[in-house]
Design a protein around this motif. Structure first.
Motif, PDB file in Angstrom:
ATOM      1  N   GLU B 236       0.973  -1.306   0.197  1.00 33.26           N
ATOM      2  CA  GLU B 236       0.026  -0.156  -0.026  1.00 33.26           C
ATOM      3  C   GLU B 236       0.950   1.294   0.034  1.00 33.26           C
ATOM      4  O   GLU B 236       0.447   2.543   0.059  1.00 33.26           O
ATOM      5  N   ASP B 237       2.088   1.210   0.152  1.00 35.41           N
ATOM      6  CA  ASP B 237       3.143   2.626   0.104  1.00 35.41           C
ATOM      7  C   ASP B 237       3.023   3.059  -1.153  1.00 35.41           C
ATOM      8  O   ASP B 237       3.506   4.079  -1.429  1.00 35.41           O
ATOM      9  N   GLN B 238       2.984   2.227  -2.431  1.00 36.56           N
ATOM     10  CA  GLN B 238       3.211   2.968  -3.507  1.00 36.56           C
ATOM     11  C   GLN B 238       1.920   2.889  -4.610  1.00 36.56           C
ATOM     12  O   GLN B 238       0.982   1.997  -4.457  1.00 36.56           O
ATOM     13  N   GLY B 239       1.417   4.017  -5.082  1.00 40.42           N
ATOM     14  CA  GLY B 239       0.221   4.397  -5.825  1.00 40.42           C
ATOM     15  C   GLY B 239       0.261   3.579  -7.199  1.00 40.42           C
ATOM     16  O   GLY B 239       1.419   3.010  -7.571  1.00 40.42           O
ATOM     17  N   SER B 242       3.721   4.087 -10.118  1.00 41.37           N
ATOM     18  CA  SER B 242       4.663   4.367  -9.520  1.00 41.37           C
ATOM     19  C   SER B 242       5.878   3.557  -9.616  1.00 41.37           C
ATOM     20  O   SER B 242       5.797   2.405 -10.024  1.00 41.37           O
TER      21      SER B 242
END
Lengths: 275, 380
Positions: B236-239, B242
């Motif tokens: 979930e850290d990366q959209g 990205s």
């Protein structure tokens, strides 16, 4: 609540009336207390303000609908869907003049924003907000940070520099001079971008730039990166008077060899000349 | 010029008594003559001493020396006391800080430059105009000199008896030869490396993504700018759309600051963790169908052409560009090269998510990363 009175036949009537009055008074005070104590409804302005949304839709229909479609679904070969891009994307693209595009080409380039969307004027800023609110209301997405200007500059440009070199420098050059991409596209120089524009660009990943969410680069890290970019822009990165393109040792070496060596040779000739 | 000339000068050699009587100027002239130097003419710059013009010239030279001395003093003072600590642009004191290097450089340069000018102008203003001619002696030494020197050397060899002492010649030769060999080995040995040391675990085949011991979990770690900060990556850290440069974190290195820092610097460690937009059509390499996790794909950042970092990721075209020689790889087709000199796809790192929700590598790259080498054979 009840009144006890020894007086005759009107007693029951009076009791009833006063009972109704007391009940009414009690209910009224309860209602007043309730209204007084209930917190204001927690609805985001963009969602709630019908006038703002209507204005935003009007602006969208005037400037954007041709390429992005009447329901923001995008138009094949013209423009992408705007559902979920968020207010931040609108702010970046429109305030930097990239949108509306002059023509279809490899890349939307920065130009002076339309006067109606100039973030420097009151009207432009209001229009940007309305347009952003309209897009935000249709699919959500990242929003523009409340802070602007200096408040978006972190206090650790050194760490910002580390992060910039790791995440940004491959395309934007180590001091934000920009560079070439494939097929006529390019990463732009960062000098003209405002703090808000750099921030929203990181959030939304305009054009071919990857996106950096707040979990990937925290707001503090983004602010440090902005502090670094602002600390190397323009004259701040130009102690010698001419940055020679800011592309590093190649142009500097050429100048050192041609100008410097020619100067030294000339000096040596002058020394050798008879006085 | 000729032998006879030299013979002449020898013949002119003065006696001890004559030497005693000669003045300094005469002795200097004699020295020149002994070297076959003939002074054609020598005009002093200031034939009449003490004129006003001469004093002016002297003052001019002295002024340059004084400027040089003052610059040196200013350099020393600025070097010691000028504020040199970093100040951000726009903050008070920025210009003082920014001028630190130009100021000390300027004074240092001025000091050296004016010193040079002073010396040169002294030479130009005060040295006499002199033209001298020195005779050149061509050809070999005289027959007499050659014969006598050779005889002298031969006699020395014979007297010390070196020609007859075979043992001494050989042992001395061995000592000098082996010492020389040692010097040569010491000079060349550091250049020799065996890249195959370790067999299948040789440096060319493995990277920092290989576990230190079987079964060790190798996490995916982001660089926060602090080499000792362990920031593990969750999906979930990366959209969507990205890219992030990530590095390995091995559980056994948690308390080892040196290893934590080295993991960020090791040349074969950087990996591009790319999250594609949902629904992007992807073609997988045969046998690597389970290397990705959802929309996450991890490719080595080291170009397979000459090893530059290929981190120019175009989020719309899903191309990965190498800035050095314009190789392009396509992220949606196992990072195979589509343009430029690179011939091999960027190796893909197998990744998944563990039960704690962190992205982890399930193994090392299945192909060696970076530029190709002979032993890659048909894989290249």
């Amino acid at each position: 609540m009840t009144t006890s009175s020894p007086r005759g036949p009107r007693t029951r009537f009076r009791r009833r009336v006063s009972g109704v009055l007391a009940l009414g008074f009690g209910l009224m005070s309860c209602a007043l207390l309730y209204t007084g104590l209930t917190p204001a409804p927690q609805v985001a302005q963009a969602q709630g303000d019908a006038a703002l949304l209507a204005k935003g839709q009007e602006l969208f229909n005037g400037n954007c609908v041709t390429c992005h479609g009447s329901n923001l679904q995008g138009v094949q070969e013209h423009g992408p869907s705007l559902i979920g891009v968020g207010q931040a994307a609108v702010y970046f693209q429109v305030s930097s003049g990239r949108m509306p595009m002059a023509r279809q080409e490899a890349q939307a380039i920065r130009k002076p924003p339309l006067p109606t969307y100039d973030p420097g004027t009151e009207e432009g800023a209001a229009n940007l907000e309305a347009l952003g609110a309209y897009i935000q209301a249709n699919g959500g997405g990242p929003v523009v940070p409340a802070a602007t200007g200096d408040a978006l500059r972190g206090d650790n440009p050194a760490r910002g520099g580390e992060l910039f070199r790791l995440n940004c420098a491959s395309c934007h050059n180590f001091t934000g001079r920009g560079g070439a991409l494939s097929s006529g596209k390019f990463a732009p120089t960062l000098d003209p971008a405002s703090e808000s524009q750099i921030y929203t660009a990181m959030l939304t990943g305009p054009q071919n730039m990857p996106k950096f969410t707040d979990r990937q680069l925290s707001p503090e890290e983004k602010k440090d990166i902005i502090a670094f970019i602002k600390s190397v822009e323009g004259d701040y990165n130009n102690p010698g008077g001419n940055p020679l393109g800011g592309i590093g040792p190649v142009s500097e070496g050429v100048v050192a060899f041609t100008v410097g060596l020619a100067g030294l040779i000339g000096f040596a000739l002058w020394l050798g000349a008879k006085s | 010029m000729t032998t006879s000339h030299r013979a002449d000068s020898h013949r002119d050699e003065p006696t001890a008594a004559e030497l005693e009587e000669m003045s300094q100027a005469e002795l200097a002239r004699l020295a020149a003559e002994l070297d076959d130097v003939e002074i054609v003419h020598n005009t002093p710059k200031w034939p009449v001493p003490g004129t006003r013009a001469e004093r002016r010239a002297e003052h001019a030279v002295g002024l340059w020396f004084i400027i040089s001395a003052l610059s040196a003093l200013a350099f020393l003072v600025c070097f010691l006391f000028w504020p040199f600590e970093y100040v951000e642009p726009g903050r008070p004191g920025y210009w003082t800080y920014a001028l630190y290097t130009p100021v000390i450089g300027g004074f240092f340069g001025l000091c050296v430059l004016t010193l040079g000018i002073a010396v040169i102008s002294y030479v130009k203003k005060f040295f006499p105009d002199e033209v001298s001619v020195q005779q050149r002696h061509d050809g070999p030494s005289t027959e007499l000199a050659r014969k006598t020197v050779m005889a002298q050397l031969a006699a020395a060899g014979k007297d010390t008896g070196i020609a007859r002492r075979k043992l001494i010649i050989r042992s001395a030769g061995a000592a000098a030869g082996i010492f020389g060999l040692g010097l040569g080995v010491a000079a060349i040995a550091p250049l020799v490396r065996n890249p195959w040391k370790g067999g299948p675990k040789a440096a060319l085949w493995t990277t920092g993504w290989a576990p230190n011991y079987p079964g060790e979990v190798v996490y995916i770690r982001a660089d926060t700018g602090d080499p000792h900060d362990i920031k593990l990556v969750r999906p979930e850290d990366q959209g969507a759309g990205s890219m992030q440069t990530v590095f390995p974190f091995r559980e056994s290195e948690r308390d080892d600051e040196h290893a934590l820092s080295a993991a960020l610097k090791r040349a074969d460690n950087p990996v591009m963790l790319i999250r594609l937009r949902p629904g992007t059509p992807v073609i997988q390499a045969p046998g690597q169908e389970n290397y990705h996790y959802g929309d996450f794909y991890a490719y080595s950042k080291i170009c397979t052409h000459l090893g530059c970092p290929t981190s120019l990721y175009e989020a719309q075209t899903q191309r990965i560009l190498c800035p050095c020689h314009q190789s392009q790889f396509i992220a949606t087709e196992y990072a195979k090269p589509v343009f430029g000199p690179a011939a091999r796809p960027l190796p893909q790192l197998p990744i998944t998510v563990n039960e704690e929700g962190y992205l982890i590598a399930t193994g090392d790259f299945s192909d060696p990363i970076g530029p190709a080498f002979w032993e890659l054979g048909s894989q290249a």
